[in-house]
Scaffold this motif. Sequence first.
Motif, mmCIF file in Angstrom:
data_model
loop_
_atom_site.group_PDB
_atom_site.id
_atom_site.type_symbol
_atom_site.label_atom_id
_atom_site.label_comp_id
_atom_site.label_asym_id
_atom_site.label_seq_id
_atom_site.Cartn_x
_atom_site.Cartn_y
_atom_site.Cartn_z
ATOM 1 N N ARG A 37 81.968 46.510 30.150
ATOM 2 C CA ARG A 37 83.358 46.117 29.942
ATOM 3 C C ARG A 37 84.299 46.767 30.957
ATOM 4 N NH1 ARG A 37 85.840 46.040 23.943
ATOM 5 N NH2 ARG A 37 83.916 44.881 23.678
ATOM 6 N N MET A 48 66.762 61.739 24.722
ATOM 7 C CA MET A 48 65.565 61.546 23.905
ATOM 8 C C MET A 48 65.305 60.087 23.562
ATOM 9 S SD MET A 48 67.038 63.400 20.452
ATOM 10 C CE MET A 48 66.020 62.635 19.182
ATOM 11 N N ILE A 50 67.393 57.579 22.423
ATOM 12 C CA ILE A 50 68.003 56.813 21.340
ATOM 13 C C ILE A 50 69.427 56.312 21.610
ATOM 14 C CG2 ILE A 50 66.493 57.829 19.588
ATOM 15 C CD1 ILE A 50 68.715 59.482 18.604
ATOM 16 N N CYS A 51 70.096 56.838 22.651
ATOM 17 C CA CYS A 51 71.487 56.393 22.850
ATOM 18 C C CYS A 51 71.618 55.199 23.796
ATOM 19 C CB CYS A 51 72.375 57.546 23.315
ATOM 20 S SG CYS A 51 72.201 57.967 25.058
ATOM 21 N N TYR A 52 70.613 54.940 24.611
ATOM 22 C CA TYR A 52 70.612 53.815 25.552
ATOM 23 C C TYR A 52 71.755 53.870 26.555
ATOM 24 C CZ TYR A 52 66.719 51.816 23.097
ATOM 25 O OH TYR A 52 65.470 51.632 22.573
ATOM 26 N N GLN A 68 63.208 57.948 29.499
ATOM 27 C CA GLN A 68 61.895 57.760 28.872
ATOM 28 C C GLN A 68 60.868 57.177 29.840
ATOM 29 O OE1 GLN A 68 61.315 58.498 25.256
ATOM 30 N NE2 GLN A 68 63.059 59.655 25.997
ATOM 31 N N ASN B 35 56.730 59.102 21.498
ATOM 32 C CA ASN B 35 56.544 59.798 22.773
ATOM 33 C C ASN B 35 55.085 59.765 23.228
ATOM 34 O OD1 ASN B 35 59.275 60.958 23.333
ATOM 35 N ND2 ASN B 35 58.959 61.673 21.245
ATOM 36 N N ALA B 110 65.737 64.394 13.708
ATOM 37 C CA ALA B 110 67.189 64.321 13.787
ATOM 38 C C ALA B 110 67.623 64.220 15.249
ATOM 39 C CB ALA B 110 67.801 65.562 13.144
ATOM 40 N N TYR B 111 68.890 63.906 15.442
ATOM 41 C CA TYR B 111 69.454 63.899 16.798
ATOM 42 C C TYR B 111 70.804 64.597 16.750
ATOM 43 C CZ TYR B 111 71.956 59.872 14.880
ATOM 44 O OH TYR B 111 72.716 59.053 14.081
ATOM 45 N N ARG B 263 67.710 61.173 11.064
ATOM 46 C CA ARG B 263 67.452 59.767 11.414
ATOM 47 C C ARG B 263 66.969 59.044 10.156
ATOM 48 N NH1 ARG B 263 64.063 59.938 17.036
ATOM 49 N NH2 ARG B 263 64.419 57.703 16.960
ATOM 50 N N GLU B 381 79.714 49.862 22.910
ATOM 51 C CA GLU B 381 80.629 48.731 22.992
ATOM 52 C C GLU B 381 81.946 49.082 23.678
ATOM 53 O OE1 GLU B 381 80.138 45.503 22.164
ATOM 54 O OE2 GLU B 381 78.039 46.039 21.847
ATOM 55 N N CYS B 413 72.452 51.194 20.282
ATOM 56 C CA CYS B 413 72.151 52.358 19.442
ATOM 57 C C CYS B 413 72.451 52.078 17.969
ATOM 58 C CB CYS B 413 72.856 53.625 19.945
ATOM 59 S SG CYS B 413 74.415 54.024 19.147
ATOM 60 N N ARG B 416 74.115 54.796 15.800
ATOM 61 C CA ARG B 416 73.542 56.139 15.619
ATOM 62 C C ARG B 416 74.501 57.207 16.130
ATOM 63 N NH1 ARG B 416 69.063 53.223 16.992
ATOM 64 N NH2 ARG B 416 67.177 53.524 15.769
ATOM 65 N N PHE B 417 75.047 56.964 17.341
ATOM 66 C CA PHE B 417 75.864 58.007 17.938
ATOM 67 C C PHE B 417 77.320 57.963 17.530
ATOM 68 C CE2 PHE B 417 72.246 59.196 20.315
ATOM 69 C CZ PHE B 417 72.442 60.557 20.463
ATOM 70 N N ARG B 447 65.446 49.420 17.054
ATOM 71 C CA ARG B 447 65.706 49.709 18.465
ATOM 72 C C ARG B 447 65.380 48.444 19.249
ATOM 73 N NH1 ARG B 447 63.967 53.642 21.295
ATOM 74 N NH2 ARG B 447 63.491 55.216 19.739
ATOM 75 N N PRO B 448 65.984 48.287 20.433
ATOM 76 C CA PRO B 448 65.745 47.053 21.174
ATOM 77 C C PRO B 448 64.254 46.826 21.448
ATOM 78 C CG PRO B 448 67.558 48.267 22.150
ATOM 79 C CD PRO B 448 66.934 49.169 21.123
ATOM 80 N N THR B 450 61.708 43.849 23.347
ATOM 81 C CA THR B 450 61.795 42.642 24.177
ATOM 82 C C THR B 450 61.162 41.476 23.429
ATOM 83 O OG1 THR B 450 59.666 43.024 25.259
ATOM 84 C CG2 THR B 450 61.613 44.003 26.308
#
Lengths: 90, 462
Positions: A37, A48, A50-52, A68, B35, B110-111, B263, B381, B413, B416-417, B447-448, B450
Amino acid sequence: MDVEFTLNGQSFRCPTGCTVAAALFLLGRRTMRLSARDGTARSLFCGMGICYDCVMRIDGQSNVRACQTVVQPGMKVEVQQGEGELGDDA
Amino acid sequence: MTKTDLLIVGGGPAGMSAATEAASHGVHCHLVDENPALGGQIYRQAGAADHHQTDRDDTLARKVERRDDRITILREASAVAVFDGRKVALSRKNSTELVDTDVLILASGAYEYVPPFPGWTLPGVMTPGSAQILAKTMGVSPGKRLLLSGSGPFLLAVASSLLKVDVEIVAILEASPRWPWVTLPFRAWKNLDKWKEGWQYVSELRNAGIRIRHGRIVVSANGDNDLTSVSHAAVDRDWHPDRSKVETEDVDTLCVGYGFVPRVFLAQLAGCELEYRSEIGGWIPRRNADMCTTVPNILSAGDGAGVAGVLVATLEGRLAGLVAARRLEAIGDAELTSLRRPIDAELKRLTPFRKALDRISRIRPGLNSLVDDETVVCRCEELRWKQVRESVAFGGTNFRTLKVQSRVGMGPCQGRFCWPAMARLVAEQSGCDPKDVGPSSPRPPIRPVTLGALAAGVGGES
C-alpha cells in the motif's frame, strides 16, 4: 564463504547454512520488500516465520519468507515489490 | 490419510517431553514441527554448522530421536487446520496431508508481544528473539549499534547471546522499575535457583559494561527507509511515558519485546474454549489439572497454554504425555497417579516464582499511549490507528466487526501480531476490558499454503 547467490541480479557469497535474512544482514542490505500500500521498506521482524514481514521473491516465487529459507547455491533473491507476482512456474 | 494414536504439534520442550514420556510407556506417536530440527525456539538448533554456539541444550532432542521405534518425527511440516477435533491438516512445502489421531497434544509455544509505536515497521526494528536467532544459530550480528527494550528476563538472555557477536549494545531498557523483587512475597524466594540464574545474566552483562536502565521504554523508531535512531522516555508505574524526559540514541538496530503471547490458533480451530489471562500472555485454552482442554482428547501443554517458561513447559509436556498414555490405555489409573506425583510436586514448587514473575512483567496500560493517529497498527494490511479508531467509533467492538470494517488481521499473519495489542487499544477506546473485546478468529489454513501444495494433497483426500 561458500555459497554464491544473487540479490537483485548482483552476485554475492555467504556462509553455508545461512538463511536469506542472515545473508542480507551480513551484506548490510536489509530491505527485503516494499509494502503493497505505502511502498515502505520492510525487513526481518519476528525471525521465526510467523509475521510474514520478510517475504521476498526467491527463485521466481513471491512471498517466500527470508527468515525460513536457507541460501542455496545459485539462488536468485529479489526485493519483493508489493504483493509480488505469480511465480515463473505458474 | 495417516492414522496415529497420538499426534503432538510442536517440537519444543513441551512437545518433546510429551513424546518421550508417552513413548516410554509404549505409545506410538507422531511429533510434528515446522522447523528443520527439533528444539522449538528456546533450543533452536543451529542452521550454519560452523557458526553455532555450543551452549544449546539438545539432550531432549537426542532423547526423542533415539526413540525412533515409537516416535515418528515429521519435520518442516505445519499443522494448518483441525477438523472434527481429531483430523489435523499438515502442510509441507509442496504437499498437504491429513492425519487422523485419537489423542492430540497441542504444544505450539509462544511468540513475542510487541505493541505498535511510531516507526516500528522500519528495517532494523525486530523482536529480541529475532536478533537472538541471527546471533545464536548463525553467528550473524543484527547490526552495529543496538538497543534492547521491553520487559522481562528474556531481554537479558538475548543480550547475553549478543555478547558473542560483533555488535555494540548501547543499553538495555527495562520498563519495570528498578528493584521490583523487594516487593515480592517471601514465598517467591523459595525458588532461589531461578533468581540466581537471572542474577548471573545481570552480572555477566555488568562485567561486559552494558547498562541496564530501568523505568524507560521506546517511544519511537526514527529513519526514512532504515532505522537511524530511537527515542525513549522515562515511564511511571503504569508505563505511561513522560514526554519531557525523552532521549534520542543513534542506533541502527532496535530489539523490542514485552513478553510472549501463546499460539492458540489450532486450539481455536479445534473448538477449545479459551479464557483471558493477561498475566500469562492473554488468550489461552481453558484446561483442567490433567492438561485437558474442553474438547475431548485434545490436550495442551507449555507456553502455548499460558506463558511460563521452559521448566514448566517440560513438566506440563511430561504430564500431558502421561495423561495421553492413560487415555490410550497404555497405563492404568494407579500407574498414572504414582507417575504424576513428582511432576505435580515440582510444578507446585515453581508456582511462587512464576506468580512473582507474572506480576513483575505484566503489561501495563501505558503502552497503549505510544500510538498516534498515523501509527501503523496492523503491519500486514498497513492500517493506521486512525482507521481502526474510526471503526471502533462506528461500532466495531470485536475482531470480526473490525475486520469487516477495516481489514484488520486480514493479512498473512491473520492478526497474530496486531491483535494482542489491538485488543487492548480497542478495549481502552470503548471503555471495556480486553477480554470483552475477544480473541482473533483464525480461519484454516492458519498460515499461507500454496494452491500447488493443497492440490498435491496425499491420496486425493479433501
